[in-house]
Write a protein that holds these residues in place. Structure first.
Motif, short mmCIF file in Angstrom:
data_model
loop_
_atom_site.label_atom_id
_atom_site.label_comp_id
_atom_site.label_asym_id
_atom_site.label_seq_id
_atom_site.Cartn_x
_atom_site.Cartn_y
_atom_site.Cartn_z
N PRO A 6 0.69 -1.32 0.02
CA PRO A 6 -0.03 0.48 -0.17
C PRO A 6 1.62 1.26 0.05
O PRO A 6 -0.03 2.30 -0.36
CB PRO A 6 -0.66 -0.48 1.24
N ALA A 7 2.13 1.37 0.66
CA ALA A 7 2.93 2.17 1.02
C ALA A 7 4.08 2.81 -0.35
O ALA A 7 4.02 4.23 -0.75
CB ALA A 7 3.75 2.15 1.95
N THR A 8 3.85 1.88 -1.74
CA THR A 8 4.47 1.93 -2.54
C THR A 8 4.08 1.84 -3.95
O THR A 8 4.91 2.02 -5.20
CB THR A 8 6.01 1.22 -2.70
N CYS A 9 2.72 1.60 -4.14
CA CYS A 9 1.69 1.28 -5.18
C CYS A 9 1.80 2.24 -5.72
O CYS A 9 1.47 3.31 -5.89
CB CYS A 9 0.81 0.37 -4.75
N PRO A 10 2.62 2.49 -7.09
CA PRO A 10 2.25 3.64 -8.55
C PRO A 10 0.62 3.72 -8.48
O PRO A 10 0.00 2.85 -9.08
CB PRO A 10 3.26 3.83 -8.89
N PRO A 11 0.71 5.26 -7.91
CA PRO A 11 -1.01 5.65 -9.13
C PRO A 11 -1.17 4.62 -10.31
O PRO A 11 -2.42 4.21 -10.60
CB PRO A 11 -0.86 6.66 -8.67
N GLU A 12 -0.43 5.03 -11.16
CA GLU A 12 -1.22 4.05 -12.51
C GLU A 12 -1.40 2.57 -12.48
O GLU A 12 -1.97 2.12 -13.27
CB GLU A 12 1.05 4.53 -13.22
N PHE A 13 -0.57 2.12 -11.19
CA PHE A 13 -1.57 0.36 -11.50
C PHE A 13 -2.72 0.19 -11.09
O PHE A 13 -3.05 -0.23 -11.24
CB PHE A 13 -0.35 -0.57 -9.88
N LEU A 14 -2.82 1.48 -10.01
CA LEU A 14 -4.63 1.17 -9.45
C LEU A 14 -5.47 1.82 -11.13
O LEU A 14 -6.06 1.52 -10.91
CB LEU A 14 -4.43 2.35 -8.37
N ASP A 15 -5.16 2.89 -11.79
CA ASP A 15 -6.06 3.43 -12.76
C ASP A 15 -5.85 2.19 -13.73
O ASP A 15 -6.84 2.05 -14.26
CB ASP A 15 -5.01 4.77 -13.05
N GLY A 16 -4.46 1.55 -13.67
CA GLY A 16 -4.67 0.25 -14.61
C GLY A 16 -5.61 -0.67 -14.80
O GLY A 16 -6.59 -1.70 -15.30
N LEU A 17 -5.65 -1.39 -13.12
CA LEU A 17 -6.33 -2.11 -12.66
C LEU A 17 -8.07 -2.32 -13.11
O LEU A 17 -8.93 -2.37 -13.22
CB LEU A 17 -6.09 -2.23 -11.67
N ALA A 18 -8.16 -0.48 -12.76
CA ALA A 18 -10.02 0.23 -12.95
C ALA A 18 -9.95 0.18 -14.69
O ALA A 18 -11.03 0.01 -15.11
CB ALA A 18 -10.15 1.47 -12.73
N ALA A 19 -9.17 1.05 -15.12
CA ALA A 19 -9.40 1.27 -16.32
C ALA A 19 -9.58 -0.53 -17.26
O ALA A 19 -10.34 -0.36 -18.97
CB ALA A 19 -8.19 1.53 -17.25
#
Ligand code: SF4
Length: 543
Positions: free
Chosen positions: A170-183
């Protein structure tokens, strides 16, 4: 808090702190605590007109029905003695920095941050299983129950859970990774567990039963499977504020604080009697309670600062419609651009800069990116805005660390003697406390004496008293994001006032204002406690 509230409850009939019996302050009749009567005709007219005006402004033809506006508000429920905030009000403050500044994805500490912390914890556990067991693994799944299943989609619980299962911290997960999961919801991701590599998709996060006899409304069970056989599973609970527990959970052993305190006045006494600087006292307490070394504590605070500043920088460069039904356009980038192009004058430039930082992190929270609870996810934009503006002033790293300690002390005091939850105390408990923490942080980082630190915190909190929690459509966007910007600006205002006045001439002390917040929280109508049943939540018409 219940004892404190009893004391405060008795206040109207007795003489106040001045004890003069002639100041007039205490002679006013006690506040009547009745359920308000139905609105008068004039009030009714105003309400209907107001609703109509809002509808007109919003371009909608269907204003809210008047009956909804005039229904008598329900009485606020009394705080249950089972609440942690009540139980924890006994004894000295034992909260640690890592419990307080929690790093993880927004927008909800219970529905996104907690689940990601849970699945990451599960990932770490199964990574340590014997190789022969891991060799047999064929699938990894997580079942969401109760509220996590009912409202998890809107909060991004599924992508946060999947990210943790994939071993993203949680502390280091890049925002792009989370965006990619949603997209790309159908994309397959690989996770390696010892000798085995498994394929995972969002479908492996299963929205299970919403109703049932669960130990906690936010229950979830990750499982490692070998065909139909379960190799390892553990039932977890996201218990609020990003805290997690699991079946058989035992809270970690803690040491006793070196300087036990429950109120600001206890701290003040140590500072005078022991002639110890505030950051030193707080550091020694943290080491005694958590068992961590000084080096570990500084490393953690440096990491918190980096996550915050990275979030602000990311938010300042993002220009987008935020997720959810409001279709709210982000503002941080536009505010930054306005600094380059317009001649605003010194005051407007300073306010715009600080406010844009608050917007930037508040918007990052709304995007579901990584934030730090300070004290909560909804108020997560304030302290990053303060840290970023301290960095603009080339504040030395150690001063910023000291500021984090002072800010945490204010948060601990509010948590211990009142509440940090919008659901319990309205937005004063989230943005109000965040702003108060920010004011203390600035004063401490500027090297102000402890009385000024305390006064700055008091000033910022005082001017948030009574602020309600009424998020539009239940999303942590309106009013939350803009409130973070105001909270940051008010933090600076609190510091500016406290550092300019004669410290001992301040008539209201921090303990008194925290007590006032506790009382206000108790008496606040439940419509204004994160239920989206009052205020902006029912006044703003979404088309
Ligand atoms: S309005 Fe409610 S949800 Fe939004 S920041 Fe304030 S307390 Fe949190």
């Amino acid at each position: 808090m219940s004892d404190l509230l009893k004391i405060v409850d008795n206040a109207p009939g007795s003489c106040g702190p001045c004890q003069s019996a002639s100041c007039g302050t205490c002679a006013s009749p006690p506040v009547k605590r009745e359920t308000p009567a139905l609105l008068s005709r004039r009030e009714l007219g105003r309400t209907v007109l107001g609703a109509s005006a809002v509808a007109l402004i919003a371009g909608c033809s269907q204003p809210k029905p008047a009956e909804q506006a005039v229904a008598p508000p329900p009485a606020a429920p009394a705080l249950s003695p089972d609440l942690e905030v009540v139980k924890e009000s006994k004894g000295p403050i034992m909260t640690t920095l890592e419990e307080f500044y929690k790093i993880g994805p927004g927008p909800s500490s219970s529905h996104t941050m907690g689940p990601m912390r849970i699945t990451y914890d599960f990932f770490q556990r199964i990574s340590k299983l014997p190789e022969d067991q891991l060799k047999r693994a064929t699938a990894l799944q997580v079942h969401l129950f109760g509220s996590l299943s009912a409202t998890g989609k809107g909060h991004g619980t599924d992508r946060a859970s999947l990210a943790g299962l994939l071993g993203k911290a949680p502390a280091t997960c890049p925002p792009e990774f989370l965006d990619g999961l949603a997209a790309n919801p159908d994309e397959t991701h690989k996770v390696t567990l010892g000798p085995t590599t498994l394929d995972l998709t969002l479908k492996d996060v299963i929205f299970d039963a919403t109703k049932g006899n669960f130990p906690h409304p936010n229950t979830m069970t990750p499982k490692l499977l070998a065909g139909s056989e379960t190799l390892y599973e553990l039932e977890y609970y996201s218990v609020g504020g990003g805290f997690i527990e699991w079946k058989g959970y035992k809270p970690p052993d803690k040491g006793q604080p070196k300087y036990a305190f429950q109120q600001a006045r206890d701290l003040q006494k140590y500072l005078v009697d022991d002639k110890i600087p505030l950051p030193q006292l707080l550091l020694e307490n943290e080491m005694a309670i958590s068992g961590k070394s000084e080096k570990e504590i500084w490393e953690f605070l440096d990491q918190v600062a980096e996550v915050m500043v990275r979030g602000v920088d990311t938010g300042l460069n993002a220009d987008s419609i935020l997720p959810g039904p409001i279709k709210l356009h982000s503002k941080a980038a536009a505010m930054q651009r306005s600094l380059k192009t317009s001649a605003k004058g010194e005051a407007a430039r300073a306010v715009t800069r600080v406010a844009s930082y608050g917007f930037a992190m508040g918007e990052e929270n709304a995007r579901g990116h990584i934030i730090v609870t300070a004290p909560t996810a909804g108020s997560a934009g304030i302290i990053p805005a303060v840290v970023k503006s301290l960095r603009d002033l080339n504040t030395p790293q150690q001063k910023v660390r000291d500021g984090f300690l002072a800010a945490a002390a204010i948060g601990y005091l509010c948590k211990h003697n009142a509440t940090l939850s919008g659901a319990e105390g309205g937005c004063q408990a989230e943005v109000g406390v965040g702003s108060s923490m920010g004011a203390a942080m600035i004063a401490q980082a500027m090297g102000a004496p402890p009385k000024v630190v305390s006064n700055a915190a008091e000033s910022a909190l005082e001017h948030h008293l009574g602020m309600t929690c009424d998020p539009v459509a239940g999303y942590v966007q309106i009013p939350c994001i803009e409130r973070c910007a105001y909270g940051a600006v008010k933090a600076w205002t609190g510091y500016c006032i406290a550092s300019a006045e004669v410290p001992d001439e301040r008539r209201v002390d921090l303990d008194t204002t925290i007590a006032a917040m506790a009382l206000t929280a108790k008496e606040m109508n439940s419509k204004y406690k994160e239920t989206s049943e009052g205020g902006l939540a029912v006044s703003v018409v979404l088309c």
